[in-house]
Design an enzyme around this catalytic site. Structure first.
Site, mmCIF file in Angstrom:
data_model
loop_
_atom_site.group_PDB
_atom_site.id
_atom_site.type_symbol
_atom_site.label_atom_id
_atom_site.label_comp_id
_atom_site.label_asym_id
_atom_site.label_seq_id
_atom_site.Cartn_x
_atom_site.Cartn_y
_atom_site.Cartn_z
ATOM 1 N N ALA A 20 0.696 -1.457 -0.040
ATOM 2 C CA ALA A 20 -0.144 0.038 0.097
ATOM 3 C C ALA A 20 0.745 0.544 -0.034
ATOM 4 O O ALA A 20 0.308 2.799 -0.395
ATOM 5 C CB ALA A 20 -0.778 0.051 1.367
ATOM 6 N N ASP A 69 6.212 -7.705 5.358
ATOM 7 C CA ASP A 69 6.820 -8.719 4.155
ATOM 8 C C ASP A 69 5.862 -9.858 3.434
ATOM 9 O O ASP A 69 5.776 -11.044 4.683
ATOM 10 C CB ASP A 69 8.257 -9.381 4.238
ATOM 11 C CG ASP A 69 8.842 -10.126 3.345
ATOM 12 O OD1 ASP A 69 8.191 -10.506 2.419
ATOM 13 O OD2 ASP A 69 10.058 -10.704 3.097
ATOM 14 N N VAL A 70 5.063 -9.666 2.406
ATOM 15 C CA VAL A 70 4.285 -10.814 2.385
ATOM 16 C C VAL A 70 5.005 -12.361 1.769
ATOM 17 O O VAL A 70 3.967 -13.627 2.138
ATOM 18 C CB VAL A 70 3.473 -10.309 1.214
ATOM 19 C CG1 VAL A 70 2.526 -9.223 1.368
ATOM 20 C CG2 VAL A 70 4.337 -9.976 -0.016
ATOM 21 N N ASN A 96 -1.634 -6.629 -3.603
ATOM 22 C CA ASN A 96 -1.067 -6.185 -4.471
ATOM 23 C C ASN A 96 0.619 -5.931 -4.552
ATOM 24 O O ASN A 96 0.333 -5.722 -5.694
ATOM 25 C CB ASN A 96 -1.749 -4.127 -4.345
ATOM 26 C CG ASN A 96 -1.022 -3.314 -5.409
ATOM 27 O OD1 ASN A 96 -0.983 -3.735 -5.997
ATOM 28 N ND2 ASN A 96 -0.771 -2.517 -4.184
ATOM 29 N N TYR A 166 8.517 -12.605 -14.171
ATOM 30 C CA TYR A 166 7.345 -11.498 -13.783
ATOM 31 C C TYR A 166 6.439 -11.972 -14.703
ATOM 32 O O TYR A 166 5.084 -12.080 -13.907
ATOM 33 C CB TYR A 166 8.087 -10.271 -14.035
ATOM 34 C CG TYR A 166 6.566 -9.068 -13.864
ATOM 35 C CD1 TYR A 166 6.589 -8.545 -12.442
ATOM 36 C CD2 TYR A 166 6.353 -8.911 -14.950
ATOM 37 C CE1 TYR A 166 5.380 -7.996 -12.309
ATOM 38 C CE2 TYR A 166 5.425 -7.888 -14.794
ATOM 39 C CZ TYR A 166 4.797 -7.806 -13.239
ATOM 40 O OH TYR A 166 3.495 -6.447 -12.942
ATOM 41 N N ALA A 168 5.838 -15.071 -15.858
ATOM 42 C CA ALA A 168 5.273 -15.986 -15.733
ATOM 43 C C ALA A 168 4.190 -15.929 -14.286
ATOM 44 O O ALA A 168 3.352 -17.368 -13.473
ATOM 45 C CB ALA A 168 6.093 -17.585 -15.372
ATOM 46 N N LYS A 170 3.243 -13.910 -13.533
ATOM 47 C CA LYS A 170 1.431 -13.517 -12.779
ATOM 48 C C LYS A 170 0.446 -13.602 -13.777
ATOM 49 O O LYS A 170 -0.466 -14.270 -12.852
ATOM 50 C CB LYS A 170 1.655 -11.876 -13.097
ATOM 51 C CG LYS A 170 2.593 -10.739 -12.823
ATOM 52 C CD LYS A 170 1.703 -10.380 -12.009
ATOM 53 C CE LYS A 170 2.523 -9.416 -10.971
ATOM 54 N NZ LYS A 170 1.238 -8.435 -9.754
#
Ligand SMILES: NC(=O)c1ccc[n+]([C@@H]2O[C@H](COP(=O)([O-])OP(=O)(O)OC[C@H]3O[C@@H](n4cnc5c(N)ncnc54)[C@H](O)[C@@H]3O)[C@@H](O)[C@H]2O)c1
Length: 260
Positions: A20, A69-70, A96, A166, A168, A170
């Site tokens: 965010a 940190d996701v 996101n 990137y 791949a 997505k």
């Protein structure tokens, strides 16, 4: 309130937005807060997340920041716990957070491949698992993943497009969106993705001018995107007006790619 106004009204909801602090995530958080949603601004950049939460509060909105940190399960669980402790529920999760890499398959380093997939794919899965537990209990929820139009394109390594890892990662985000929608549909949870075209954010710092020259003429609507072009569609998918949409990827690219 008319039926339609009720469907578009998301005031009083609680939303976690990952990544965010910058770009598209920031625009999504500001959009949601402006519509009366309490926002958890989650980002690995804690300073940026805090600044955003302060900005939302200074304009009368409700927001808290978490350093998340996701890719780290513990961080993700703390983010969800803090949300429940502060606001009592989770209605909306926007996955996101994402990073771009710009290398070819032949040049790709293992560390780079792992990093891209960890943030862009594993992050989506960890956050969805943690938030969906609460959504399942309340038998409602909206998850919106931010994919990319590059999911169905070959990589463009030296421009503003993504590299092979990137693209791949997505495509995998779009795939996991469908699987999650199947699993969570019976609990009243909608899971969708947006696939932005090229968007003017810090992700393209130093490359934007070149991207505009290269891509602009390929967009029927005549311009590349601003973060708000994407945020508004994410917000729509988080409303009950989108209640009968699930497992879909909505392309938001000014018409640049007409087929997937
Ligand atoms: N900008 C574009 O052209 C474009 C196009 C299609 C899709 N996207 C996608 O949109 C999303 C947002 O991109 P953006 O353009 O706003 O980029 P950005 O770089 O402006 O913002 C990304 C945010 O994610 C955060 N982040 C990075 N790694 C993280 C992690 N491990 N944990 C938590 N947060 C982390 C960053 O700190 C940053 O605040 C990404 O998923 C990106 O792939 C962007």
């Amino acid at each position: 309130m008319s039926r339609a106004s009720e469907m578009f009204d998301i005031s009083g909801k609680v939303a976690i937005v990952t990544g965010a602090a910058s770009g598209i995530g920031r625009a999504i958080a500001l959009d949601l807060a402006g519509l009366g949603v309490s926002v958890i601004a989650a980002d690995i950049d804690s300073t940026g997340a805090k600044e955003l939460a302060k900005e939302i509060e200074s304009t009368g909105g409700r927001a808290i920041a978490t350093k998340t940190d996701v890719t780290d399960r513990k961080d993700v669980e703390q983010m969800v716990q803090k949300t429940i402790e502060t606001f009592g529920k989770i209605d909306i999760l926007v996955n996101n957070a994402g990073i771009i890499a710009r290398c070819s398959v032949m040049d790709m380093q293992e560390e780079e491949l792992d990093r891209t997939f960890n943030v862009n794919l594993k992050g989506v899965i960890l956050c969805s698992q943690a938030a969906a537990k609460h959504m399942i209990e309340s038998k409602s929820g909206k998850i919106v993943n931010v994919g990319s139009s590059f999911s169905s394109r070959a990589s463009v390594c030296n421009l503003s497009g993504g590299g092979a890892d990137y693209c791949a990662s997505k495509a995998a985000v779009h795939a996991v969106t469908r699987s999650l929608a199947m699993e969570l549909g019976p609990y009243g949870i909608n899971v969708n993705a947006v696939a932005p075209g090229i968007v003017n954010t810090p992700m393209h710092t130093g490359l934007w001018e070149m991207a505009e020259i290269y891509y602009q003429n390929t967009v029927p609507l005549g311009r590349l995107a601003e973060p708000e072009d994407i945020a508004d569609v994410v917000v729509f998918l988080a409303t009950d007006a989108a209640r009968y949409i699930t497992g879909q990827t909505i392309h938001v690219n000014g018409g640049q790619i007409m087929v997937d």
